[in-house]
Design an enzyme around this catalytic site. Structure first.
Site, PDB file in Angstrom:
ATOM      1  N   GLU A  27      -4.752 -10.173  -1.837  1.00  0.00           N
ATOM      2  CA  GLU A  27      -6.088  -9.597  -1.089  1.00  0.00           C
ATOM      3  C   GLU A  27      -6.954 -11.273  -2.100  1.00  0.00           C
ATOM      4  O   GLU A  27      -8.704 -11.031  -2.113  1.00  0.00           O
ATOM      5  CB  GLU A  27      -6.213  -8.254  -1.959  1.00  0.00           C
ATOM      6  CG  GLU A  27      -5.506  -7.759  -1.023  1.00  0.00           C
ATOM      7  CD  GLU A  27      -5.939  -5.986  -1.010  1.00  0.00           C
ATOM      8  OE1 GLU A  27      -6.493  -6.095  -2.038  1.00  0.00           O
ATOM      9  OE2 GLU A  27      -5.276  -5.911  -0.867  1.00  0.00           O
ATOM     10  N   GLU A  83      -3.343   5.186  -2.825  1.00  0.00           N
ATOM     11  CA  GLU A  83      -3.896   3.886  -3.597  1.00  0.00           C
ATOM     12  C   GLU A  83      -2.894   2.260  -2.992  1.00  0.00           C
ATOM     13  O   GLU A  83      -4.297   1.365  -2.528  1.00  0.00           O
ATOM     14  CB  GLU A  83      -3.896   3.882  -5.123  1.00  0.00           C
ATOM     15  CG  GLU A  83      -4.468   2.321  -5.425  1.00  0.00           C
ATOM     16  CD  GLU A  83      -6.457   2.912  -4.899  1.00  0.00           C
ATOM     17  OE1 GLU A  83      -6.860   1.954  -5.531  1.00  0.00           O
ATOM     18  OE2 GLU A  83      -6.998   3.825  -5.755  1.00  0.00           O
ATOM     19  N   VAL A  87       4.790  -3.658   0.411  1.00  0.00           N
ATOM     20  CA  VAL A  87       5.676  -4.352   0.830  1.00  0.00           C
ATOM     21  C   VAL A  87       6.155  -5.713   0.283  1.00  0.00           C
ATOM     22  O   VAL A  87       5.187  -6.656   0.103  1.00  0.00           O
ATOM     23  CB  VAL A  87       6.362  -4.258   2.136  1.00  0.00           C
ATOM     24  CG1 VAL A  87       7.765  -4.831   3.092  1.00  0.00           C
ATOM     25  CG2 VAL A  87       6.509  -2.057   2.542  1.00  0.00           C
ATOM     26  N   GLY A  93       8.330  -6.537   8.068  1.00  0.00           N
ATOM     27  CA  GLY A  93       8.524  -6.594   9.290  1.00  0.00           C
ATOM     28  C   GLY A  93       9.733  -5.535   9.172  1.00  0.00           C
ATOM     29  O   GLY A  93      10.498  -5.507  10.282  1.00  0.00           O
ATOM     30  N   GLY A  95      10.602  -2.328   8.509  1.00  0.00           N
ATOM     31  CA  GLY A  95      10.914  -1.129   8.446  1.00  0.00           C
ATOM     32  C   GLY A  95      10.592  -0.011   7.283  1.00  0.00           C
ATOM     33  O   GLY A  95      10.131   0.923   7.107  1.00  0.00           O
ATOM     34  N   GLY A  97       7.710  -0.402   4.982  1.00  0.00           N
ATOM     35  CA  GLY A  97       6.357   0.034   4.969  1.00  0.00           C
ATOM     36  C   GLY A  97       6.337   1.644   6.532  1.00  0.00           C
ATOM     37  O   GLY A  97       5.741   2.277   5.538  1.00  0.00           O
ATOM     38  N   ASN A 124      -7.760  -7.403   7.549  1.00  0.00           N
ATOM     39  CA  ASN A 124      -6.600  -7.854   6.967  1.00  0.00           C
ATOM     40  C   ASN A 124      -5.806  -6.783   8.383  1.00  0.00           C
ATOM     41  O   ASN A 124      -5.224  -5.649   8.693  1.00  0.00           O
ATOM     42  CB  ASN A 124      -5.720  -6.962   5.747  1.00  0.00           C
ATOM     43  CG  ASN A 124      -4.196  -6.651   6.093  1.00  0.00           C
ATOM     44  OD1 ASN A 124      -3.402  -7.132   6.479  1.00  0.00           O
ATOM     45  ND2 ASN A 124      -3.975  -6.233   4.611  1.00  0.00           N
ATOM     46  N   PRO A 126      -3.146  -6.755  10.683  1.00  0.00           N
ATOM     47  CA  PRO A 126      -1.705  -6.654  10.222  1.00  0.00           C
ATOM     48  C   PRO A 126      -1.429  -5.292  10.327  1.00  0.00           C
ATOM     49  O   PRO A 126      -1.156  -4.215  10.750  1.00  0.00           O
ATOM     50  CB  PRO A 126      -1.127  -7.517   9.804  1.00  0.00           C
ATOM     51  CG  PRO A 126      -1.769  -8.737  10.062  1.00  0.00           C
ATOM     52  CD  PRO A 126      -2.691  -8.096   9.788  1.00  0.00           C
ATOM     53  N   TYR A 131      -1.487   1.016  11.189  1.00  0.00           N
ATOM     54  CA  TYR A 131      -2.282   1.957  10.394  1.00  0.00           C
ATOM     55  C   TYR A 131      -2.111   2.765  12.026  1.00  0.00           C
ATOM     56  O   TYR A 131      -2.327   4.040  12.118  1.00  0.00           O
ATOM     57  CB  TYR A 131      -2.674   1.947   9.864  1.00  0.00           C
ATOM     58  CG  TYR A 131      -2.815   1.413   8.474  1.00  0.00           C
ATOM     59  CD1 TYR A 131      -1.238   1.942   7.605  1.00  0.00           C
ATOM     60  CD2 TYR A 131      -3.367   0.812   8.048  1.00  0.00           C
ATOM     61  CE1 TYR A 131      -0.883   1.654   5.889  1.00  0.00           C
ATOM     62  CE2 TYR A 131      -3.086   0.478   6.022  1.00  0.00           C
ATOM     63  CZ  TYR A 131      -1.758   0.731   5.352  1.00  0.00           C
ATOM     64  OH  TYR A 131      -1.603   0.324   4.137  1.00  0.00           O
TER      65      TYR A 131
END
Length: 159
Positions: A27, A83, A87, A93, A95, A97, A124, A126, A131
């Site tokens: 980030e 919060e 991963v 990628g 699974g 997450g 972000n 991706p 989500y």
């Protein structure tokens, strides 16, 4: 790939902090993490824990976390806040997450919460797509408001 999702323990906190720092780098805020392993252990595992955490373990190493806490909505009642869902970069990628989010949502459901909320950076894409694919509503018309420790001190000084 095999992994296990479970509730975090105090012993997981060094690895949890490593993942938090990895997220901060992603980030573009590598120096922003002030929390320590001791803070995490004290704050998450006392008489009144400030947070709860699920971990994803691969070959006995924590490679993902979903960390959250209880909140209250004046409109809805009991809610929980996610919060961070982190991963390890090399396992994205896989699974993990999805499994962490599943565990978090199931936990919220078991508590009878009326909402689960979290933030995502607007760049972000991706994460936003992930989500939204899970049925989350990314509310782009809301802005996050925060007061830093210094701004709190400044505020108090003016009272």
């Amino acid at each position: 790939m095999d992994f296990t999702i479970r509730k975090a323990t105090k012993d997981d906190m060094p690895r949890v902090l490593t993942l938090i720092k990895q997220l901060a780098e992603f980030e573009k805020e590598p120096d922003a993490v002030l929390v320590t392993v001791q803070d995490l252990q004290n704050d998450g595992f006392g008489e009144n824990p400030a947070f709860f955490c699920f971990v994803a373990e691969v070959d006995n190493t924590v490679e993902g976390i979903a960390l959250g806490y209880n909140r209250y909505s004046t409109w809805k009642g009991k809610i929980i806040h996610l919060e961070d869902l982190i991963v390890n970069t090399k396992f994205r990628g896989s699974g993990i997450g999805s499994a962490l989010l599943d565990a978090f949502v199931k936990y919220g459901y078991s508590l009878g919460v009326k909402r689960i909320n979290w933030e995502v950076l607007d760049w972000n894409e991706p994460a936003i797509k992930f989500y939204e694919s899970k049925g989350a509503n990314v509310m782009r018309d809301w802005d996050v408001v925060q007061m830093t420790e210094q701004s709190i001190k400044n505020y108090i000084a003016k009272l």
